[in-house]
Design a protein around this motif. Sequence first.
Motif, PDB file in Angstrom:
ATOM      1  N   UNK A  53       0.829  -1.195   0.000  1.00 26.77           N
ATOM      2  CA  UNK A  53       0.000   0.000   0.000  1.00 26.77           C
ATOM      3  C   UNK A  53       0.859   1.238   0.000  1.00 26.77           C
ATOM      4  N   UNK A  54       0.295   2.358  -0.446  1.00 25.97           N
ATOM      5  CA  UNK A  54       1.083   3.576  -0.538  1.00 25.97           C
ATOM      6  C   UNK A  54       0.952   4.458   0.697  1.00 25.97           C
ATOM      7  N   UNK A  55      -0.069   4.204   1.554  1.00 25.82           N
ATOM      8  CA  UNK A  55      -0.284   5.012   2.747  1.00 25.82           C
ATOM      9  C   UNK A  55      -0.160   4.121   3.977  1.00 25.82           C
ATOM     10  N   UNK A  56       0.673   4.552   4.933  1.00 25.57           N
ATOM     11  CA  UNK A  56       0.863   3.775   6.164  1.00 25.57           C
ATOM     12  C   UNK A  56      -0.158   4.185   7.223  1.00 25.57           C
ATOM     13  N   UNK A  57      -0.668   3.197   7.934  1.00 28.34           N
ATOM     14  CA  UNK A  57      -1.504   3.427   9.112  1.00 28.34           C
ATOM     15  C   UNK A  57      -0.629   3.043  10.297  1.00 28.34           C
ATOM     16  N   UNK A  58      -0.271   4.025  11.144  1.00 24.88           N
ATOM     17  CA  UNK A  58       0.706   3.784  12.200  1.00 24.88           C
ATOM     18  C   UNK A  58       0.089   3.883  13.593  1.00 24.88           C
ATOM     19  N   UNK A  59       0.776   3.281  14.551  1.00 24.02           N
ATOM     20  CA  UNK A  59       0.349   3.330  15.951  1.00 24.02           C
ATOM     21  C   UNK A  59       0.716   4.691  16.529  1.00 24.02           C
TER      22      UNK A  59
ATOM     23  N   UNK B 256      -7.065   8.607   5.402  1.00 25.45           N
ATOM     24  CA  UNK B 256      -7.746   9.094   4.193  1.00 25.45           C
ATOM     25  C   UNK B 256      -8.679   8.011   3.671  1.00 25.45           C
ATOM     26  N   UNK B 257      -9.496   8.344   2.682  1.00 28.69           N
ATOM     27  CA  UNK B 257     -10.361   7.353   2.047  1.00 28.69           C
ATOM     28  C   UNK B 257      -9.493   6.373   1.256  1.00 28.69           C
ATOM     29  N   UNK B 258      -9.909   5.115   1.203  1.00 32.95           N
ATOM     30  CA  UNK B 258      -9.163   4.133   0.425  1.00 32.95           C
ATOM     31  C   UNK B 258      -9.535   2.719   0.791  1.00 32.95           C
ATOM     32  N   UNK B 259      -8.668   1.799   0.410  1.00 34.04           N
ATOM     33  CA  UNK B 259      -8.860   0.377   0.672  1.00 34.04           C
ATOM     34  C   UNK B 259      -7.659  -0.137   1.454  1.00 34.04           C
ATOM     35  N   UNK B 260      -7.928  -0.964   2.463  1.00 32.60           N
ATOM     36  CA  UNK B 260      -6.832  -1.551   3.247  1.00 32.60           C
ATOM     37  C   UNK B 260      -6.100  -2.550   2.351  1.00 32.60           C
ATOM     38  N   UNK B 261      -4.816  -2.297   2.107  1.00 31.78           N
ATOM     39  CA  UNK B 261      -4.015  -3.179   1.256  1.00 31.78           C
ATOM     40  C   UNK B 261      -3.446  -4.347   2.056  1.00 31.78           C
ATOM     41  N   UNK B 262      -2.969  -4.060   3.267  1.00 25.97           N
ATOM     42  CA  UNK B 262      -2.408  -5.130   4.099  1.00 25.97           C
ATOM     43  C   UNK B 262      -2.532  -4.756   5.560  1.00 25.97           C
TER      44      UNK B 262
ATOM     45  N   UNK C 256       3.012  -3.469  20.080  1.00 26.33           N
ATOM     46  CA  UNK C 256       3.540  -2.521  19.098  1.00 26.33           C
ATOM     47  C   UNK C 256       4.061  -1.282  19.808  1.00 26.33           C
ATOM     48  N   UNK C 257       4.930  -0.590  19.143  1.00 24.90           N
ATOM     49  CA  UNK C 257       5.495   0.661  19.654  1.00 24.90           C
ATOM     50  C   UNK C 257       4.916   1.836  18.873  1.00 24.90           C
ATOM     51  N   UNK C 258       5.018   3.009  19.429  1.00 30.29           N
ATOM     52  CA  UNK C 258       4.545   4.211  18.752  1.00 30.29           C
ATOM     53  C   UNK C 258       5.279   4.380  17.425  1.00 30.29           C
ATOM     54  N   UNK C 259       4.530   4.615  16.368  1.00 27.83           N
ATOM     55  CA  UNK C 259       5.132   4.805  15.043  1.00 27.83           C
ATOM     56  C   UNK C 259       5.226   3.544  14.209  1.00 27.83           C
ATOM     57  N   UNK C 260       4.972   2.369  14.797  1.00 28.98           N
ATOM     58  CA  UNK C 260       5.006   1.123  14.025  1.00 28.98           C
ATOM     59  C   UNK C 260       3.910   1.144  12.964  1.00 28.98           C
ATOM     60  N   UNK C 261       4.205   0.594  11.784  1.00 27.57           N
ATOM     61  CA  UNK C 261       3.223   0.505  10.707  1.00 27.57           C
ATOM     62  C   UNK C 261       2.332  -0.701  10.998  1.00 27.57           C
ATOM     63  N   UNK C 262       1.046  -0.437  11.221  1.00 30.08           N
ATOM     64  CA  UNK C 262       0.095  -1.492  11.544  1.00 30.08           C
ATOM     65  C   UNK C 262      -0.602  -2.027  10.298  1.00 30.08           C
ATOM     66  N   UNK C 263      -0.828  -1.151   9.331  1.00 28.62           N
ATOM     67  CA  UNK C 263      -1.513  -1.533   8.101  1.00 28.62           C
ATOM     68  C   UNK C 263      -1.120  -0.543   7.004  1.00 28.62           C
ATOM     69  N   UNK C 264      -1.407  -0.921   5.769  1.00 28.94           N
ATOM     70  CA  UNK C 264      -1.187  -0.019   4.645  1.00 28.94           C
ATOM     71  C   UNK C 264      -2.465   0.113   3.853  1.00 28.94           C
ATOM     72  N   UNK C 265      -2.587   1.237   3.151  1.00 31.63           N
ATOM     73  CA  UNK C 265      -3.795   1.523   2.359  1.00 31.63           C
ATOM     74  C   UNK C 265      -3.403   1.912   0.952  1.00 31.63           C
ATOM     75  N   UNK C 266      -4.334   1.702   0.032  1.00 27.98           N
ATOM     76  CA  UNK C 266      -4.192   2.185  -1.339  1.00 27.98           C
ATOM     77  C   UNK C 266      -5.109   3.365  -1.527  1.00 27.98           C
TER      78      UNK C 266
END
Length: 125
Positions: free
Chosen positions: A55-61, A100-106, A115-125
């Motif tokens: 995915x191109x957008x990271x969802x972080x803790x 943002x609006x989108x689809x969860x890629x992973x 998890x720690x602060x800043x860890x990537x939890x998921x990615x979005x397209x």
Amino acid sequence: MKNYTITVNGNVYQVTVEEGTTAGAPAAAPVAAPAAAPKAPAAAPKAAAPAAGAGSVDVTASVPGKICKIEAPAGTAVKSGDTVIVLEAMKMEIPVVAPQDGTIASVNVSVGDAVESGDVLATMD
């Protein structure tokens, strides 16, 4: 017998441990297990980092904690502000929302992972 002073969340406790009994041996094993457990999950997100390229957008803790719910699995369409994952930190459930609006890629974590602060939890397209 050994006396220890232990501080937990600002509360001081005096603990006495009896030595040389079999009851003391099992108590030592659980103490070692939780100390080792957070180190293993911390390495797991790093191993999953190559999958984050999906995915191109990271969802972080936003805070350190433990994953207690995955609200939006991979392939789910979400809008900005929708809850993707719920973290438990300091006995509170904290929603991690889509930036943002989108689809969860992973989804790079599992329920129960630390998890720690800043860890990537998921990615979005």
